[in-house]
Design a protein around this motif. Structure first.
Motif, PDB file in Angstrom:
ATOM      1  N   ARG B 262       2.772  -2.875   8.361  1.00 49.48           N
ATOM      2  CA  ARG B 262       3.915  -2.144   8.405  1.00 49.48           C
ATOM      3  C   ARG B 262       3.323  -0.544   8.417  1.00 49.48           C
ATOM      4  NH1 ARG B 262       8.359  -5.299   6.797  1.00 49.48           N
ATOM      5  NH2 ARG B 262       9.489  -3.322   7.196  1.00 49.48           N
ATOM      6  N   HIS B 263       2.327  -0.384   8.341  1.00 47.89           N
ATOM      7  CA  HIS B 263       1.922   1.204   8.438  1.00 47.89           C
ATOM      8  C   HIS B 263       1.319   1.529   9.753  1.00 47.89           C
ATOM      9  CE1 HIS B 263       0.142   4.966   7.259  1.00 47.89           C
ATOM     10  NE2 HIS B 263       0.849   5.083   6.144  1.00 47.89           N
ATOM     11  N   PRO B 264       1.817   2.713  10.323  1.00 44.15           N
ATOM     12  CA  PRO B 264       1.170   3.036  11.436  1.00 44.15           C
ATOM     13  C   PRO B 264      -0.474   3.229  11.386  1.00 44.15           C
ATOM     14  CG  PRO B 264       2.955   4.410  11.219  1.00 44.15           C
ATOM     15  CD  PRO B 264       2.660   3.577   9.879  1.00 44.15           C
ATOM     16  N   ARG B 306      -2.000  12.651  12.934  1.00 45.19           N
ATOM     17  CA  ARG B 306      -2.315  11.588  14.203  1.00 45.19           C
ATOM     18  C   ARG B 306      -1.490  10.544  14.363  1.00 45.19           C
ATOM     19  NH1 ARG B 306      -7.984   9.235  12.140  1.00 45.19           N
ATOM     20  NH2 ARG B 306      -8.320   9.225  14.242  1.00 45.19           N
ATOM     21  N   CYS B 307      -0.098  10.458  13.703  1.00 41.87           N
ATOM     22  CA  CYS B 307       0.823   9.515  13.753  1.00 41.87           C
ATOM     23  C   CYS B 307       1.656   9.675  14.950  1.00 41.87           C
ATOM     24  CB  CYS B 307       1.398   9.199  12.293  1.00 41.87           C
ATOM     25  SG  CYS B 307       2.672   8.076  12.300  1.00 41.87           S
ATOM     26  N   GLN B 308       1.885   8.611  15.743  1.00 45.54           N
ATOM     27  CA  GLN B 308       2.834   8.781  16.750  1.00 45.54           C
ATOM     28  C   GLN B 308       4.353   8.788  16.378  1.00 45.54           C
ATOM     29  OE1 GLN B 308       3.063   5.673  19.583  1.00 45.54           O
ATOM     30  NE2 GLN B 308       1.579   4.374  18.415  1.00 45.54           N
ATOM     31  N   PHE B 309       4.419   8.603  15.195  1.00 49.27           N
ATOM     32  CA  PHE B 309       5.844   8.072  14.511  1.00 49.27           C
ATOM     33  C   PHE B 309       6.304   9.196  13.750  1.00 49.27           C
ATOM     34  CE2 PHE B 309       4.003   3.821  15.291  1.00 49.27           C
ATOM     35  CZ  PHE B 309       4.855   3.458  16.337  1.00 49.27           C
ATOM     36  N   ILE B 324       7.723  -3.335  -0.209  1.00 52.53           N
ATOM     37  CA  ILE B 324       8.788  -3.743   0.963  1.00 52.53           C
ATOM     38  C   ILE B 324       9.149  -5.334   1.191  1.00 52.53           C
ATOM     39  CG2 ILE B 324       8.717  -1.669   2.149  1.00 52.53           C
ATOM     40  CD1 ILE B 324       6.989  -3.441   4.385  1.00 52.53           C
ATOM     41  N   ALA B 325       8.179  -6.025   0.621  1.00 54.74           N
ATOM     42  CA  ALA B 325       8.233  -7.410   0.695  1.00 54.74           C
ATOM     43  C   ALA B 325       7.580  -8.045  -0.479  1.00 54.74           C
ATOM     44  CB  ALA B 325       7.925  -8.244   1.828  1.00 54.74           C
ATOM     45  N   PRO B 326       7.480  -9.419  -0.853  1.00 53.48           N
ATOM     46  CA  PRO B 326       6.723  -9.706  -2.070  1.00 53.48           C
ATOM     47  C   PRO B 326       5.128  -9.508  -1.882  1.00 53.48           C
ATOM     48  CG  PRO B 326       8.377 -11.475  -1.619  1.00 53.48           C
ATOM     49  CD  PRO B 326       8.275 -10.487  -0.511  1.00 53.48           C
ATOM     50  N   ASP B 327       4.612  -8.795  -2.531  1.00 48.89           N
ATOM     51  CA  ASP B 327       3.320  -8.599  -2.476  1.00 48.89           C
ATOM     52  C   ASP B 327       2.775  -7.569  -1.418  1.00 48.89           C
ATOM     53  OD1 ASP B 327       2.271  -9.478  -4.884  1.00 48.89           O
ATOM     54  OD2 ASP B 327       0.863 -11.269  -3.976  1.00 48.89           O
ATOM     55  N   HIS B 328       3.687  -7.073  -0.570  1.00 52.02           N
ATOM     56  CA  HIS B 328       3.354  -5.924   0.506  1.00 52.02           C
ATOM     57  C   HIS B 328       3.960  -4.743   0.090  1.00 52.02           C
ATOM     58  CE1 HIS B 328       3.208  -6.160   5.098  1.00 52.02           C
ATOM     59  NE2 HIS B 328       2.748  -5.185   4.621  1.00 52.02           N
ATOM     60  N   CYS B 332       4.839   4.869   3.789  1.00 51.16           N
ATOM     61  CA  CYS B 332       5.366   5.422   4.622  1.00 51.16           C
ATOM     62  C   CYS B 332       6.859   5.461   4.595  1.00 51.16           C
ATOM     63  CB  CYS B 332       4.694   4.562   6.181  1.00 51.16           C
ATOM     64  SG  CYS B 332       5.751   4.893   7.624  1.00 51.16           S
ATOM     65  N   HIS B 333       7.349   6.627   5.196  1.00 50.74           N
ATOM     66  CA  HIS B 333       8.671   7.067   5.069  1.00 50.74           C
ATOM     67  C   HIS B 333       9.221   6.241   6.120  1.00 50.74           C
ATOM     68  CE1 HIS B 333       7.926  10.532   2.787  1.00 50.74           C
ATOM     69  NE2 HIS B 333       7.297  11.227   3.458  1.00 50.74           N
ATOM     70  N   ARG B 334       8.734   5.697   6.984  1.00 50.23           N
ATOM     71  CA  ARG B 334       9.454   5.126   8.121  1.00 50.23           C
ATOM     72  C   ARG B 334       9.299   3.634   7.995  1.00 50.23           C
ATOM     73  NH1 ARG B 334       9.601   7.810  13.734  1.00 50.23           N
ATOM     74  NH2 ARG B 334      11.284   6.438  14.133  1.00 50.23           N
ATOM     75  N   ALA B 335       8.854   3.052   6.986  1.00 57.05           N
ATOM     76  CA  ALA B 335       8.070   1.559   6.926  1.00 57.05           C
ATOM     77  C   ALA B 335       9.103   0.531   7.288  1.00 57.05           C
ATOM     78  CB  ALA B 335       7.350   1.381   5.799  1.00 57.05           C
ATOM     79  N   ALA B 336      10.475   1.026   7.030  1.00 57.48           N
ATOM     80  CA  ALA B 336      11.724  -0.074   6.967  1.00 57.48           C
ATOM     81  C   ALA B 336      11.972  -0.191   8.529  1.00 57.48           C
ATOM     82  CB  ALA B 336      12.573   0.325   6.025  1.00 57.48           C
ATOM     83  N   GLU B 337      11.951   0.857   9.290  1.00 62.88           N
ATOM     84  CA  GLU B 337      12.795   0.891  10.483  1.00 62.88           C
ATOM     85  C   GLU B 337      11.584   0.781  11.547  1.00 62.88           C
ATOM     86  OE1 GLU B 337      13.317   5.052  12.025  1.00 62.88           O
ATOM     87  OE2 GLU B 337      12.634   5.684  10.029  1.00 62.88           O
ATOM     88  N   LEU B 338      10.256   0.905  11.608  1.00 62.82           N
ATOM     89  CA  LEU B 338       9.181   0.614  12.629  1.00 62.82           C
ATOM     90  C   LEU B 338       9.001  -0.784  12.728  1.00 62.82           C
ATOM     91  CD1 LEU B 338       6.615   3.500  11.789  1.00 62.82           C
ATOM     92  CD2 LEU B 338       8.561   3.479  13.483  1.00 62.82           C
ATOM     93  N   SER B 339       8.594  -1.167  14.072  1.00 62.71           N
ATOM     94  CA  SER B 339       8.200  -2.590  14.199  1.00 62.71           C
ATOM     95  C   SER B 339       6.662  -2.232  14.880  1.00 62.71           C
ATOM     96  CB  SER B 339       9.376  -3.092  15.198  1.00 62.71           C
ATOM     97  OG  SER B 339       8.678  -4.103  16.098  1.00 62.71           O
ATOM     98  N   LEU B 340       5.660  -2.764  14.571  1.00 63.78           N
ATOM     99  CA  LEU B 340       4.497  -2.471  14.802  1.00 63.78           C
ATOM    100  C   LEU B 340       3.692  -3.839  15.286  1.00 63.78           C
ATOM    101  CD1 LEU B 340       3.548  -0.100  11.732  1.00 63.78           C
ATOM    102  CD2 LEU B 340       4.114   0.966  14.258  1.00 63.78           C
TER     103      LEU B 340
END
Ligand SMILES: Nc1ncnc2c1ncn2[C@@H]1O[C@H](COP(=O)(O)OP(=O)(O)OP(=O)(O)O)[C@@H](O)[C@H]1O
Ligand SMILES: Nc1ncnc2c1ncn2[C@@H]1O[C@H](COP(=O)(O)OP(=O)(O)OP(=O)(O)O)[C@@H](O)[C@H]1O
Ligand code: SF4
Ligand code: SF4
Ligand SMILES: [Mg+2]
Ligand SMILES: [Mg+2]
Lengths: 353, 347
Positions: B262-264, B306-309, B324-328, B332-340
């Motif tokens: 979930r992190h770029p 260095r981050c493209q997002f 953002i999920a159990p044990d995860h 990142c400011h955009r963790a919720a919206e990015l799909s990596l």
């Protein structure tokens, strides 16, 4: 990829030994392989198997005590004054030279190093002297191999820096190697190696000491250069991932000998030699399942003074044939198209007995 | 800011690190004036459960070794808490203890080092090396120590007869086994392994990784496993922490981290690993630029150059580690919206 008909470099049964007080180290003990123009040949094997010594023997830069004992290193070279005429086969503008016949310090051998074959050495600190700027060292190499003015040499050095993706090349060229980060230093080494337009680049573990994201940048750079300039590359590494991504043809070495060689897809999908098979199974991958036992190769690499008799891999081989594998060394023989293995499983025993 | 709280789990937390910082001063001039600081570990929080392996991964200089050395209190942290739970359930903050206070904890935490060649004293026999911690911690009878060393050597797959030999007589893999035997001599509850297989040949790496897995099972050990090799970390870990320039950017269960980062930065690291399959020859993914300097980190999110997002907010505001999920946990400011993309899945 269809290799052109004639190899650029042909190594034939090369042996290089070190004579020391304690005994003889048979560092390279009968290695053969070809490199075609524009081809990337990956040489893979564990520490001490003779990868670097093979390259040093090709370039005749063995350390004191090291000697080429036998074999040939045939290189197609451009005849002086006609570097433009390269038609892909031995022709009037080219000649075949056995490098082992040249004196290591001869003018011709010095010319071949750099102008025909360039080396990215395994120890990055060895590539540049710390007391001169990287630019002055690249210029020196350019001036040695080309009839150009100092100003032009400097311009070529700057161009070489730019070609390997170094930003602000005009300033960076005046830096000392120790002022550059690991990634930049590696790029500078590549720029130096490519500055004289070699037809063969030997890269000895060019990414082993650097981080994975920097490694990706360097691999990309080498791949692009190879495609654009059609440079042949001998790429040495112990990382099978890097081999799979970079090489067209793979040579697997163990204790100074070639165990198996073949096209990269064959080596990974259809390995024939027990050592290659075991090596491929024993590596964890980012794609494999966590926390399961990995298949291993039992034992460890023998000390160079304790070379096993017969097949060098026999003490660790699960398919070892008593009385056969420990009595004579198997020959490197064809097991498929361009695919060779050195193992008694694929040789009729009458032939070798 | 919150620290990662362990989700309810049958396993107890053995070690919890909260807001750990280690800054090294940079001096200048004759007066040795402090002109700047290297933020080697810059507000790191994570926990390790009893019996699990937590992998700590990141590129050179990101602070892995410094963080481990703080936890073992080989270094004194600049600030933060290191909460260690003993067998009887008492929790102690190791960061606050002095030498004498730490003495009781030393045997409970041991280290396995990277370089099996440099970490063993060449003038000591294997018996001396492995039995030294036993002697220091009060086992005075030589017969008793000999028996214990034999048991430890058998445990790590070495022949007890080797006891009187010196390290030079052993291969790299065997030396690493000796280092492991020494680390286990006092039955530690936490083993910190700093790059334990990076110096080993591939065929020997697998042997040592297997051994570490077996020992963990047999002795219910807890590992903090530090490495830069993602394949190795994936192989051994239950959960993985990814560090970048002194900070943790993501922590997640291993499979989740590799399949769905979930992190770029995590995604970029995974994309950079060359896959050992020539049929999957990818266009090599390239992360532009270089790792930031911990002496002079960028503003906002340290990864933003260095981050493209990256968006404006990333340049201004430093993101916090959030669950953002159990044990995860992701920073990142955009963790919720990015799909990596993750590492290519197993076929
Ligand atoms: N200058 C030297 N003198 C004596 N022996 C040497 C010398 N250089 C290399 N050797 C020996 O030759 C053998 C092959 O060494 P080489 O450096 O080619 O290995 P390698 O395959 O390049 O290993 P690595 O992956 O560690 O670089 C080894 O046994 C090594 O100890
Ligand atoms: N004693 C020290 N004094 C000053 N700076 C230090 C000291 N020890 C480490 N550093 C710096 O702290 C940062 C983190 O170093 P550390 O060794 O913890 O990184 P690492 O993640 O273990 O790297 P590697 O993968 O190379 O082992 C680096 O920038 C390093 O130069
Ligand atoms: S020759 Fe014999 S010992 Fe060597 S790899 Fe083949 S089967 Fe194994
Ligand atoms: S906070 Fe912004 S710059 Fe940092 S990783 Fe997330 S998107 Fe990229
Ligand atoms: Mg080498
Ligand atoms: Mg470290």
């Amino acid at each position: 990829m269809h290799p052109p008909a004639f190899p650029l470099l042909s190594v034939q049964d090369l042996k290089a030994y070190f004579y020391m007080d304690e005994g003889v180290v048979k560092a390279v003990d009968g290695v053969s392989f070809d490199v075609y123009p524009g081809q990337v040949v990956g040489i893979v094997g564990e520490s001490g198997c003779g990868k670097s010594v093979t390259m040093k023997a090709i370039l005749q830069i063995l350390e004191p005590g090291g000697k080429i004992v036998s074999g040939k290193v045939q290189l197609r070279v451009r005849r002086a004054g006609r570097p433009d005429l390269d038609t892909g086969g031995p022709n009037s503008a080219e000649e075949l030279l056995d490098l082992t016949r040249l004196h290591p310090n001869s003018k011709l051998m010095r010319k071949i190093r750099g102008a025909e074959i360039a080396l990215i050495p395994q120890e990055p600190m060895a590539a540049f002297s710390p007391v001169h700027t990287v630019g002055s060292q690249i210029m020196e190499a350019i001036l040695l191999h080309n009839k150009v003015s100092k100003a032009e040499a400097r311009q070529r050095a700057i161009d070489a820096f730019r070609a390997v993706g170094i930003s602000m090349p005009e300033q960076r060229i005046d830096a000392y190697s120790w002022e550059l980060s690991g990634g930049l230093r590696q790029r500078a080494i590549i720029a130096m190696a490519l500055s004289c337009n070699p037809r063969l680049l030997i890269a000895d573990e060019p990414t082993t000491a650097i981080d994975v994201t920097t490694q990706a940048q360097i691999l990309r750079l080498l791949r692009d250069l190879q495609r654009e300039k059609d440079t042949a590359i001998i790429f040495i590494t112990h990382d099978l991932g890097v081999i799979a991504q970079m090489a067209h043809y793979v040579v697997v070495m163990y204790l100074g000998r070639v165990m198996e060689q073949g096209p990269v897809n064959e080596i990974f999908a259809n390995p024939r030699h027990p050592y290659t098979q075991a090596l491929l199974k024993s590596i964890p991958s980012v794609q494999s399942t966590p926390r399961v036992r990995l298949p291993t190769i039992s034992g460890s690499i023998p000390h160079p003074f304790n070379r096993p008799k017969g097949c060098p891999f026999h003490p660790r081989c699960t398919q070892f044939i008593r009385g056969v594998c420990d009595s004579a060394a198997p020959e490197l023989l064809a097991v498929g198209k361009d695919h060779l293995a050195s193992c008694f499983l694929y040789q009729s025993q009458e032939v070798t007995a | 800011m919150t620290t990662p709280k362990p989700a309810s789990s049958p396993r107890q937390v053995l070690l919890e690190v909260r807001h750990l910082k280690k800054y090294f001063p940079i001096y200048k001039g004759l007066m040795r004036k402090v002109v700047n600081q290297v933020r080697a570990v810059d507000d790191v929080s994570f926990f390790v459960r009893q019996g699990e392996t937590l992998g700590l991964v990141g590129e050179s200089g990101c602070g892995k070794t410094t963080a481990s050395r703080c936890i073992l209190r080989a270094l004194t942290p600049t600030s933060g808490e290191i909460l260690f739970r003993e067998a009887d359930g008492t929790v102690t903050d190791l960061a606050k203890l002095d030498r004498r206070g730490l003495a009781r904890f030393r045997p409970q935490m041991q280290m396995i080092f990277q370089d099996p060649f440099a970490s063993l004293n060449p003038r000591m026999t294997i018996f001396d090396i492995v039995s030294e911690p036993l002697y220091v911690h009060g086992m005075r009878s030589r017969a008793e120590r000999t028996e214990k060393v034999a048991e430890l050597l058998r445990l790590v797959g070495l022949r007890p007869e080797y006891m009187q030999r010196y390290p030079h007589a052993f291969s790299g893999g065997q030396r690493q086994r000796i280092g492991i035997a020494r680390a286990l001599a006092l039955r530690p509850r936490l083993v910190v392994a700093d790059e334990p297989v990076s110096a080993l040949d591939v065929s020997v790496q697998a042997q040592v990784l297997n051994l570490m897995l077996e020992l963990q099972e047999a002795l219910s050990l807890t590992y903090l496993f530090v490495a830069h090799d993602l394949s190795v970390v994936k192989h051994i870990s239950d959960r993985v922490c990814v560090m970048y320039v002194g900070k943790i950017v993501e922590t997640a269960p291993t499979l989740e981290l590799f399949a769905a980062p979930r992190h770029p930065y995590t995604a970029a690291l995974l994309a950079a690993v060359p896959v050992p399959d020539p049929q999957r020859r990818t266009a090599i993914q390239e992360l532009p630029g270089e790792v930031a300097s911990p002496a002079n980190p960028p503003s906002g999110c340290y990864f933003h150059p260095r981050c493209q997002f990256a968006v404006e907010r990333c340049r201004q505001e430093s993101p916090q580690l959030e669950e953002i999920a159990p044990d995860h946990f992701v920073s990142c400011h955009r963790a919720a919206e990015l799909s990596l993309p993750g590492a290519v899945s197993h076929v």
